[in-house]
Design a protein around this motif. Structure first.
Motif, short mmCIF file in Angstrom:
data_model
loop_
_atom_site.label_atom_id
_atom_site.label_comp_id
_atom_site.label_asym_id
_atom_site.label_seq_id
_atom_site.Cartn_x
_atom_site.Cartn_y
_atom_site.Cartn_z
N ASP A 48 36.35 -14.83 31.61
CA ASP A 48 35.25 -14.14 32.31
C ASP A 48 35.84 -13.27 33.42
O ASP A 48 35.46 -12.10 33.58
CB ASP A 48 34.29 -15.15 32.96
N ASN A 49 36.77 -13.85 34.19
CA ASN A 49 37.37 -13.10 35.30
C ASN A 49 38.15 -11.89 34.79
O ASN A 49 38.10 -10.82 35.38
CB ASN A 49 38.30 -14.01 36.11
N ARG A 50 38.85 -12.09 33.70
CA ARG A 50 39.64 -11.01 33.13
C ARG A 50 38.74 -9.85 32.68
O ARG A 50 39.02 -8.68 32.96
CB ARG A 50 40.40 -11.60 31.94
N LEU A 51 37.65 -10.20 32.00
CA LEU A 51 36.73 -9.16 31.52
C LEU A 51 36.03 -8.48 32.70
O LEU A 51 35.91 -7.26 32.74
CB LEU A 51 35.70 -9.78 30.58
N ASN B 37 41.64 -19.69 23.95
CA ASN B 37 40.39 -19.16 24.51
C ASN B 37 40.09 -17.83 23.84
O ASN B 37 41.00 -17.00 23.69
CB ASN B 37 40.52 -18.91 26.02
N SER B 38 38.85 -17.63 23.46
CA SER B 38 38.49 -16.34 22.88
C SER B 38 37.14 -15.90 23.43
O SER B 38 36.31 -16.74 23.80
CB SER B 38 38.42 -16.46 21.35
N ALA B 39 36.95 -14.62 23.54
CA ALA B 39 35.67 -14.10 24.04
C ALA B 39 35.43 -12.69 23.52
O ALA B 39 36.38 -11.94 23.27
CB ALA B 39 35.67 -14.08 25.57
N ILE B 40 34.18 -12.39 23.32
CA ILE B 40 33.78 -11.02 22.96
C ILE B 40 32.72 -10.58 23.96
O ILE B 40 31.77 -11.32 24.23
CB ILE B 40 33.24 -10.95 21.52
N SER B 388 30.28 -20.89 25.13
CA SER B 388 29.42 -20.41 26.21
C SER B 388 28.89 -19.01 25.93
O SER B 388 29.49 -18.24 25.18
CB SER B 388 30.14 -20.46 27.55
N PHE B 389 27.76 -18.73 26.54
CA PHE B 389 27.10 -17.43 26.42
C PHE B 389 26.85 -16.91 27.82
O PHE B 389 26.49 -17.68 28.71
CB PHE B 389 25.74 -17.57 25.71
N ARG B 390 27.05 -15.62 28.01
CA ARG B 390 26.83 -15.06 29.34
C ARG B 390 26.07 -13.76 29.19
O ARG B 390 26.39 -12.94 28.32
CB ARG B 390 28.18 -14.81 30.01
N ILE B 391 25.10 -13.57 30.03
CA ILE B 391 24.38 -12.30 30.03
C ILE B 391 24.24 -11.85 31.48
O ILE B 391 24.04 -12.67 32.37
CB ILE B 391 23.02 -12.42 29.29
N ALA B 392 24.41 -10.55 31.71
CA ALA B 392 24.34 -10.07 33.09
C ALA B 392 23.86 -8.63 33.13
O ALA B 392 24.00 -7.88 32.16
CB ALA B 392 25.72 -10.15 33.74
N MET B 393 23.24 -8.29 34.24
CA MET B 393 22.85 -6.91 34.47
C MET B 393 23.64 -6.38 35.66
O MET B 393 23.78 -7.08 36.67
CB MET B 393 21.36 -6.81 34.77
N TYR B 394 24.18 -5.19 35.51
CA TYR B 394 25.01 -4.60 36.56
C TYR B 394 24.38 -3.26 36.93
O TYR B 394 24.14 -2.43 36.05
CB TYR B 394 26.42 -4.41 36.00
N GLN B 395 24.08 -3.08 38.21
CA GLN B 395 23.50 -1.80 38.61
C GLN B 395 24.27 -1.18 39.77
O GLN B 395 24.54 -1.84 40.78
CB GLN B 395 22.04 -1.96 39.02
N GLN B 396 24.65 0.08 39.59
CA GLN B 396 25.35 0.83 40.63
C GLN B 396 24.39 1.82 41.27
O GLN B 396 23.68 2.54 40.55
CB GLN B 396 26.51 1.62 40.02
N THR B 397 24.39 1.87 42.59
CA THR B 397 23.54 2.83 43.31
C THR B 397 24.44 3.72 44.18
O THR B 397 24.79 3.35 45.29
CB THR B 397 22.51 2.10 44.18
#
Lengths: 76, 429
Positions: A48-51, B37-40, B388-397
């Motif tokens: 997570d930190n890496r991404l 460890n793997s992630a997409i 694990s699953f992760r969802i996030a919203m990122y907003q730049q102003t």
């Protein structure tokens, strides 16, 4: 600006000094049950930190802090 | 020994390919020494960039506290990226950075170059082991390759434990050498973006375009130093302080970014390629806390960064992992970021003022605030595997740093918000 940085530096140095001088800080080897859990590791979610670091490096003017700030991609 | 390591590595690769194929890996004794460890991650900005990034890491336990870490990252980017040019109340034409082809931007729209695409592959490896009682060292390297970019780096660190391993001091050094060879070459500082339509024929356009190019490629060298102090406060509280210094020397201009030159009525007269200094020294202070709070885990960090481009930033990041039933956890995540503008950031140049030594209209080094709001859900599976699953919203102003927009620029959006959604799936085995 420079003045603020110096104050911040001194505050941090004092804080660090306090930490190392205080012998009551820390735990005995047999009290490390919680500390040994992977959830308590400083980098408990390395992928997570890496991404995240890669995204923020590409989208913002800052990088590093937790780890090296340096190059690595042309995304910035 | 070397044969054993080789066998371990081949076993790791076999396990990796099995995982990719969705088959059951034959867990042998060799594999028991490896953690994978793997992630997409999918990252999608509204109307702008989309990215997909896959990471795979392997950590091999070679006994006696010796570990080998291997990493592979593949990412693909596509979509549109802000060029730095200002919006206008009429249609604007732009030449692609390669000099071949052009695109048009609708009235009132922030100019975006929609040909932005790239694929990157990164490989990294590091080895860590004890050096003496209470001393640890590590060393590693990385290679990252994109179509027009190559980064090669080496890093090393040394750490010493004190006070019954309650205090750890560490020093890390990293060096990276990057080279860039953008399509169409590197434009001279403030070279004008030429339009094919302003020339009678291809030949005269090509000759003029070539004259705006300074060189085919360039390089950047970065040296990083990181000083760290880790302190166990009590049974439930771990703290980390880092000071880091990063010195970069070389080409740091974005070869695809423009700065618009406007007249007193805000009308664009010309678009110029931006120019940034070729030296940058960054400092940062980082403070992280890990707290155990009656079965939950809080990770709270703060970073202050400043550099000699006069850009400074504050970053606060909080993640709170809470148990959810017997085997699941939920982790709300909140990050807030705020930066001041680099001294040479200008949203546009005024025609009647002299061109400064450096200028960039890249909002990423302008005044800005941003936040990320997300949640992660994870569960422990059999044999210690984790999904694990992760969802996030990122907003730049992006924000106006006290610049008065003349004439028609007052009626267009110069500081457009950027909103992105991130979704990630991770699996550890």
């Amino acid at each position: 600006m420079q003045y603020k940085k110096i104050i911040a530096g001194i505050t941090l140095a004092l804080l660090l000094g306090q930490l190392s001088a205080c012998s009551s800080l820390g735990v005995k080897p047999w009290e490390r049950d919680i500390m040994a859990k992977e959830e308590m590791a400083l980098n408990s979610a390395p992928l997570d930190n890496r991404l995240d670091d890669h995204i923020y490096f590409s989208k913002e003017g800052s990088s590093g802090g937790r780890s090296f700030a340096g190059g690595g991609c042309g995304c910035n | 020994m070397q044969l054993k390591q080789l066998a371990n590595i081949s076993a790791a690769l076999a396990a990796a390919s099995c995982a990719v194929l969705g088959q059951q890996a034959q867990a042998g004794t060799l594999l028991d020494d490896w953690q994978f460890n793997s992630a997409i991650l999918l990252y999608n900005e509204t109307d702008r960039v989309s990215a997909a990034e896959a990471v795979f890491t392997a950590r091999g336990d070679f006994g006696d506290d010796k570990y080998l870490n291997l990493g592979l990252v593949v990412d693909a980017l596509t979509g549109a990226s802000a060029t730095g040019a200002v919006a206008q109340p009429y249609v604007q034409s732009f030449t692609r950075p390669s000099g071949r082809g052009s695109y048009e931007v609708a009235p009132g729209d922030t100019p975006l170059d929609d040909t932005f695409h790239d694929t990157r592959v990164q490989l990294d490896a590091s080895w860590e082991q004890p050096l003496a009682p209470n001393w640890r060292i590590s060393g590693g390297g990385h290679l990252s390759k994109e179509y027009d970019y190559l980064s090669l780096g080496l890093n090393g660190s040394i750490a010493r434990d004190f006070n019954q391993k309650n205090t750890t001091l560490s020093l890390g050094l990293a060096y990276s050498h990057d080279s860039i060879e953008p399509e169409g070459g590197i434009a001279a500082p403030f070279a004008p973006m030429l339009l094919r339509s302003s020339f009678a024929d291809d030949e005269s356009y090509q000759a003029a375009f070539a004259a705006t190019r300074d060189r085919a490629d360039d390089t950047k060298d970065t040296l990083d130093m990181l000083l760290g102090l880790t302190q166990v406060i009590n049974r439930d509280w771990l703290m980390q302080f880092n000071y880091s210094l990063s010195v970069a020397d070389g080409y740091m201009t974005d070869p695809f970014k423009l700065v618009s030159v406007v007249n007193s009525n805000g009308e664009v007269q010309q678009n110029l390629y931006e120019s940034r200094p070729d030296k940058r020294t960054k400092h940062s202070l980082y403070w992280q806390n890990k707290l155990h709070l009656s079965g939950s885990y809080l990770d709270a960090s703060y970073r202050y960064m400043w550099d000699d481009w006069e850009l400074s930033s504050h970053t606060a990041d909080v993640k709170w992992r809470l148990p959810l039933g017997q085997s699941w956890y939920v982790e709300p995540q909140l990050r807030y970021y705020q930066q001041s503008a680099a001294e040479f950031y200008l949203p546009f140049l005024q025609q009647d003022e002299p061109v400064p030594q450096y200028a960039s209209a890249d909002y990423r080094i302008g005044k800005m605030s941003a936040y990320t709001l997300g949640a992660k859900f994870g569960t422990k599976l059999a044999a210690g595997n984790e999904l694990s699953f992760r969802i996030a919203m990122y907003q730049q102003t992006p924000e106006n740093d006290g610049v008065t927009a003349p004439g028609i620029l007052a009626d267009v959006e110069l500081y457009e918000k950027v909103t992105a959604v991130m979704a990630q799936v991770s699996y550890s085995f």
